[in-house]
Design a protein around this motif. Structure first.
Motif, PDB file in Angstrom:
ATOM      1  N   ARG A 174       0.834  -1.199   0.000  1.00 46.61           N
ATOM      2  CA  ARG A 174       0.000   0.000   0.000  1.00 46.61           C
ATOM      3  C   ARG A 174       0.871   1.252   0.000  1.00 46.61           C
ATOM      4  O   ARG A 174       1.788   1.376   0.815  1.00 46.61           O
ATOM      5  CB  ARG A 174      -0.918  -0.005   1.218  1.00 46.61           C
ATOM      6  N   TYR A 175       0.598   2.153  -0.941  1.00 49.84           N
ATOM      7  CA  TYR A 175       1.290   3.429  -1.042  1.00 49.84           C
ATOM      8  C   TYR A 175       0.483   4.513  -0.315  1.00 49.84           C
ATOM      9  O   TYR A 175      -0.753   4.465  -0.277  1.00 49.84           O
ATOM     10  CB  TYR A 175       1.444   3.859  -2.499  1.00 49.84           C
ATOM     11  N   GLU A 176       1.195   5.504   0.212  1.00 49.20           N
ATOM     12  CA  GLU A 176       0.544   6.691   0.758  1.00 49.20           C
ATOM     13  C   GLU A 176       1.303   7.928   0.278  1.00 49.20           C
ATOM     14  O   GLU A 176       2.538   7.987   0.376  1.00 49.20           O
ATOM     15  CB  GLU A 176       0.493   6.659   2.280  1.00 49.20           C
ATOM     16  N   CYS A 177       0.555   8.889  -0.234  1.00 45.94           N
ATOM     17  CA  CYS A 177       1.170  10.131  -0.715  1.00 45.94           C
ATOM     18  C   CYS A 177       1.587  11.001   0.472  1.00 45.94           C
ATOM     19  O   CYS A 177       0.964  10.975   1.536  1.00 45.94           O
ATOM     20  CB  CYS A 177       0.190  10.922  -1.585  1.00 45.94           C
ATOM     21  N   LYS A 178       2.634  11.796   0.271  1.00 49.04           N
ATOM     22  CA  LYS A 178       3.063  12.699   1.337  1.00 49.04           C
ATOM     23  C   LYS A 178       2.081  13.857   1.455  1.00 49.04           C
ATOM     24  O   LYS A 178       1.225  14.074   0.571  1.00 49.04           O
ATOM     25  CB  LYS A 178       4.471  13.195   1.059  1.00 49.04           C
ATOM     26  N   ASP A 179       2.194  14.613   2.540  1.00 45.67           N
ATOM     27  CA  ASP A 179       1.277  15.725   2.802  1.00 45.67           C
ATOM     28  C   ASP A 179       1.251  16.694   1.629  1.00 45.67           C
ATOM     29  O   ASP A 179       2.290  17.048   1.060  1.00 45.67           O
ATOM     30  CB  ASP A 179       1.697  16.481   4.062  1.00 45.67           C
ATOM     31  N   GLY A 180       0.030  17.102   1.271  1.00 44.95           N
ATOM     32  CA  GLY A 180      -0.150  18.045   0.172  1.00 44.95           C
ATOM     33  C   GLY A 180      -0.314  17.391  -1.178  1.00 44.95           C
ATOM     34  O   GLY A 180      -0.548  18.079  -2.171  1.00 44.95           O
ATOM     35  N   TYR A 181      -0.213  16.054  -1.247  1.00 42.18           N
ATOM     36  CA  TYR A 181      -0.351  15.324  -2.503  1.00 42.18           C
ATOM     37  C   TYR A 181      -1.472  14.291  -2.367  1.00 42.18           C
ATOM     38  O   TYR A 181      -1.647  13.679  -1.305  1.00 42.18           O
ATOM     39  CB  TYR A 181       0.949  14.618  -2.879  1.00 42.18           C
ATOM     40  N   THR A 182      -2.198  14.098  -3.446  1.00 42.30           N
ATOM     41  CA  THR A 182      -3.278  13.112  -3.452  1.00 42.30           C
ATOM     42  C   THR A 182      -3.301  12.362  -4.780  1.00 42.30           C
ATOM     43  O   THR A 182      -2.682  12.770  -5.763  1.00 42.30           O
ATOM     44  CB  THR A 182      -4.653  13.780  -3.250  1.00 42.30           C
ATOM     45  N   ILE A 183      -4.045  11.247  -4.767  1.00 42.59           N
ATOM     46  CA  ILE A 183      -4.284  10.468  -5.985  1.00 42.59           C
ATOM     47  C   ILE A 183      -5.602  10.950  -6.585  1.00 42.59           C
ATOM     48  O   ILE A 183      -6.395  11.627  -5.921  1.00 42.59           O
ATOM     49  CB  ILE A 183      -4.365   8.965  -5.635  1.00 42.59           C
ATOM     50  N   GLU A 184      -5.868  10.611  -7.825  1.00 42.59           N
ATOM     51  CA  GLU A 184      -7.130  10.999  -8.467  1.00 42.59           C
ATOM     52  C   GLU A 184      -8.304  10.572  -7.599  1.00 42.59           C
ATOM     53  O   GLU A 184      -8.356   9.433  -7.129  1.00 42.59           O
ATOM     54  CB  GLU A 184      -7.232  10.349  -9.849  1.00 42.59           C
ATOM     55  N   TRP A 199       3.897  -6.228 -11.020  1.00 40.77           N
ATOM     56  CA  TRP A 199       3.071  -5.397 -10.154  1.00 40.77           C
ATOM     57  C   TRP A 199       1.967  -4.735 -10.967  1.00 40.77           C
ATOM     58  O   TRP A 199       2.194  -4.311 -12.099  1.00 40.77           O
ATOM     59  CB  TRP A 199       3.909  -4.317  -9.470  1.00 40.77           C
ATOM     60  N   SER A 200       0.773  -4.649 -10.384  1.00 38.32           N
ATOM     61  CA  SER A 200      -0.281  -3.869 -11.030  1.00 38.32           C
ATOM     62  C   SER A 200       0.092  -2.394 -10.991  1.00 38.32           C
ATOM     63  O   SER A 200       1.058  -1.996 -10.338  1.00 38.32           O
ATOM     64  CB  SER A 200      -1.631  -4.119 -10.329  1.00 38.32           C
ATOM     65  N   GLU A 201      -0.657  -1.578 -11.697  1.00 47.31           N
ATOM     66  CA  GLU A 201      -0.293  -0.179 -11.878  1.00 47.31           C
ATOM     67  C   GLU A 201      -0.294   0.580 -10.554  1.00 47.31           C
ATOM     68  O   GLU A 201      -1.224   0.452  -9.746  1.00 47.31           O
ATOM     69  CB  GLU A 201      -1.256   0.486 -12.859  1.00 47.31           C
ATOM     70  N   GLY A 202       0.747   1.376 -10.328  1.00 55.94           N
ATOM     71  CA  GLY A 202       0.876   2.138  -9.099  1.00 55.94           C
ATOM     72  C   GLY A 202       0.163   3.480  -9.166  1.00 55.94           C
ATOM     73  O   GLY A 202      -0.334   3.887 -10.216  1.00 55.94           O
ATOM     74  N   PRO A 203       0.144   4.195  -8.037  1.00 53.27           N
ATOM     75  CA  PRO A 203      -0.547   5.485  -7.997  1.00 53.27           C
ATOM     76  C   PRO A 203       0.297   6.611  -8.601  1.00 53.27           C
ATOM     77  O   PRO A 203       1.495   6.467  -8.806  1.00 53.27           O
ATOM     78  CB  PRO A 203      -0.744   5.708  -6.497  1.00 53.27           C
ATOM     79  N   VAL A 204      -0.358   7.733  -8.865  1.00 52.53           N
ATOM     80  CA  VAL A 204       0.312   8.980  -9.243  1.00 52.53           C
ATOM     81  C   VAL A 204      -0.107  10.022  -8.222  1.00 52.53           C
ATOM     82  O   VAL A 204      -1.291  10.355  -8.102  1.00 52.53           O
ATOM     83  CB  VAL A 204      -0.077   9.431 -10.663  1.00 52.53           C
ATOM     84  N   CYS A 205       0.853  10.504  -7.444  1.00 53.22           N
ATOM     85  CA  CYS A 205       0.569  11.497  -6.410  1.00 53.22           C
ATOM     86  C   CYS A 205       0.785  12.896  -6.990  1.00 53.22           C
ATOM     87  O   CYS A 205       1.905  13.239  -7.375  1.00 53.22           O
ATOM     88  CB  CYS A 205       1.469  11.281  -5.193  1.00 53.22           C
ATOM     89  N   SER A 206      -0.291  13.675  -7.051  1.00 48.46           N
ATOM     90  CA  SER A 206      -0.228  15.026  -7.608  1.00 48.46           C
ATOM     91  C   SER A 206      -0.492  16.049  -6.522  1.00 48.46           C
ATOM     92  O   SER A 206      -1.233  15.791  -5.566  1.00 48.46           O
ATOM     93  CB  SER A 206      -1.252  15.193  -8.734  1.00 48.46           C
ATOM     94  N   LYS A 207       0.053  17.238  -6.670  1.00 45.46           N
ATOM     95  CA  LYS A 207      -0.047  18.275  -5.651  1.00 45.46           C
ATOM     96  C   LYS A 207      -1.306  19.117  -5.849  1.00 45.46           C
ATOM     97  O   LYS A 207      -1.659  19.477  -6.967  1.00 45.46           O
ATOM     98  CB  LYS A 207       1.179  19.182  -5.701  1.00 45.46           C
ATOM     99  N   GLY A 208      -1.974  19.390  -4.729  1.00 43.54           N
ATOM    100  CA  GLY A 208      -3.070  20.353  -4.724  1.00 43.54           C
ATOM    101  C   GLY A 208      -4.333  19.888  -5.391  1.00 43.54           C
ATOM    102  O   GLY A 208      -5.191  20.696  -5.753  1.00 43.54           O
ATOM    103  N   ARG A 209      -4.521  18.569  -5.619  1.00 40.93           N
ATOM    104  CA  ARG A 209      -5.743  18.091  -6.261  1.00 40.93           C
ATOM    105  C   ARG A 209      -6.894  18.157  -5.265  1.00 40.93           C
ATOM    106  O   ARG A 209      -6.770  17.699  -4.130  1.00 40.93           O
ATOM    107  CB  ARG A 209      -5.557  16.673  -6.775  1.00 40.93           C
ATOM    108  N   VAL A 210      -8.016  18.684  -5.716  1.00 42.99           N
ATOM    109  CA  VAL A 210      -9.178  18.813  -4.841  1.00 42.99           C
ATOM    110  C   VAL A 210      -9.942  17.506  -4.831  1.00 42.99           C
ATOM    111  O   VAL A 210     -10.197  16.927  -5.892  1.00 42.99           O
ATOM    112  CB  VAL A 210     -10.103  19.961  -5.331  1.00 42.99           C
TER     113      VAL A 210
END
Length: 373
Positions: A174-184, A199-210
């Motif tokens: 399980r991945y977790e994004c750092k503070d200020g970043y989220t997944i879709e 491995w199945s496809e991993g997450p993309v952590c982007s900054k400031g996503r609402v």
């Protein structure tokens, strides 16, 4: 001076503890061998060297060995064992039940269990102590279903478990994004799976996503930029990518579960089926089966027979009986015809290798112990 000594002990109690902790060792009782230096007590960290008489051997590798006194206990208890006995083997990436004696008698059999992510090479899972040496020791090699370390994802870490280089098939991280970043979708965590070595496809952590917005930044249900939110839909079919760019999909996308002769489904998850073979059969091929986004199943394993059929009637030296089955790589005891009325434990060991059974000569336990067989 007496008061000064007392004051030192009060100020430095660790020194007193260190002195009291360093216990000496009594000289070991060594039947069938000898050691030097010859003395009754050995101080902490003192080494003794020992060797064994003719017909015997040390309980660890070498014809002469050392043992160290460590706070009242020998680093290994000096022993001289029969030269036809075996010392514990080293099995990389595998383990077995160790003997309480610290050694194994001639004829003893051990069964190896490979660590997660490894499997037995050539389906060989047992080792036999034969005249002081281990014959056919199993090898634990990397499983075809195992995965290397999960991919590094910018702005994310793997939580819930420590770092490791190899993961068994069907493992989940399980991945977790750092503070200020989220997944879709506004989430901060996502799990991926080890599926058939990938491995199945991993997450993309982007900054400031609402939370609840798509890639274009519109609110859930919006249509800005030609994209729509995935909120309210069923499970995404883009949960992973197989070789060749084919997308993994939830298993309900595919039709009825594949049937594997002599095999059963032991686990059903959202993303894969797990198969195991019946007793006396060995799996060939992947242990997990995935559904592709085109509605087709990935490669399905097969179950190969890994046993010997022994019709005792065809072996005149064996006591009458029916049909027995012996697993590949294992050895079974077969009673022999009695040669005289006073021999009650006459038997032969039958070993199965690649569907062929082989027998050693009929002997008693006593004859085997003294090396007459």
């Amino acid at each position: 001076m007496r008061y000064l000594g007392f004051a030192l002990l009060v100020c430095f109690p660790g020194a007193l503890h260190a002195q009291s902790a360093a216990q000496p060792c009594r000289a070991p009782t060594l039947a069938g061998g000898y050691f030097v230096p010859r003395q009754e007590m050995f101080s902490h960290k003192t080494k003794l060297t020992y060797a064994c008489d003719t017909g015997r051997q040390p309980v660890v590798e070498g014809w002469w060995v050392t043992s160290t006194c460590d706070n009242g206990i020998w680093s290994h208890l000096p022993q001289c064992i029969d030269e036809n006995a075996c010392i514990p083997p080293t099995i990389p990436n595998g383990k077995y039940t160790e003997s309480s004696d610290g050694w194994y008698e001639n004829g003893d059999i051990i069964r190896i269990t490979c660590d997660k992510g490894y499997e037995h090479k050539d389906n060989d899972a047992t080792g036999i102590c034969t005249n002081g040496n281990w014959s056919s020791l199993p090898i634990c090699e990397r499983s075809m279903d195992a995965c290397s370390e999960p991919p590094k994802v910018p702005h994310a870490v793997i939580i819930d478990l420590g770092y490791q280089k190899l993961f068994a098939g069907d493992s989940k991280v399980r991945y977790e994004c750092k503070d200020g970043y989220t997944i879709e979708g506004g989430h901060t965590k996502k799990s991926i799976y080890c599926l058939s070595g990938n491995w199945s496809e991993g997450p993309v952590c982007s900054k400031g996503r609402v939370p609840g917005t798509d890639h274009g930044g519109s609110a859930a249900g919006g249509t800005s930029g030609g994209h729509t939110s995935s909120a309210g839909r069923g499970p995404s079919t883009n949960s992973g990518t197989a070789e060749g760019g084919i997308q993994f999909a939830p298993i309900n996308r595919c039709r009825k579960h594949p049937v594997v002769p002599n095999g059963v489904i032991t686990e059903i998850t959202v993303m894969f089926l797990k198969y195991e073979c019946n007793n006396f059969y060995q799996r060939v091929g992947p242990g997990t089966v995935n559904c592709h986004s085109n509605g087709m199943w990935s490669a399905v394993p097969s179950c190969r027979a890994t046993f010997c059929t022994v019709d005792i009637q065809q072996y005149p030296h064996l006591s009458p009986g029916g049909v027995k089955f012996v697993k590949h790589g294992e050895t079974e005891k077969f009673e022999c015809l009695k040669q005289s009325h006073w021999i009650t434990d006459h038997f032969s060991m039958g070993s199965c290798t690649d569907g062929r059974i082989s027998f050693d000569e009929c002997c008693s336990w006593v004859s085997r112990k003294i090396g007459m067989c």
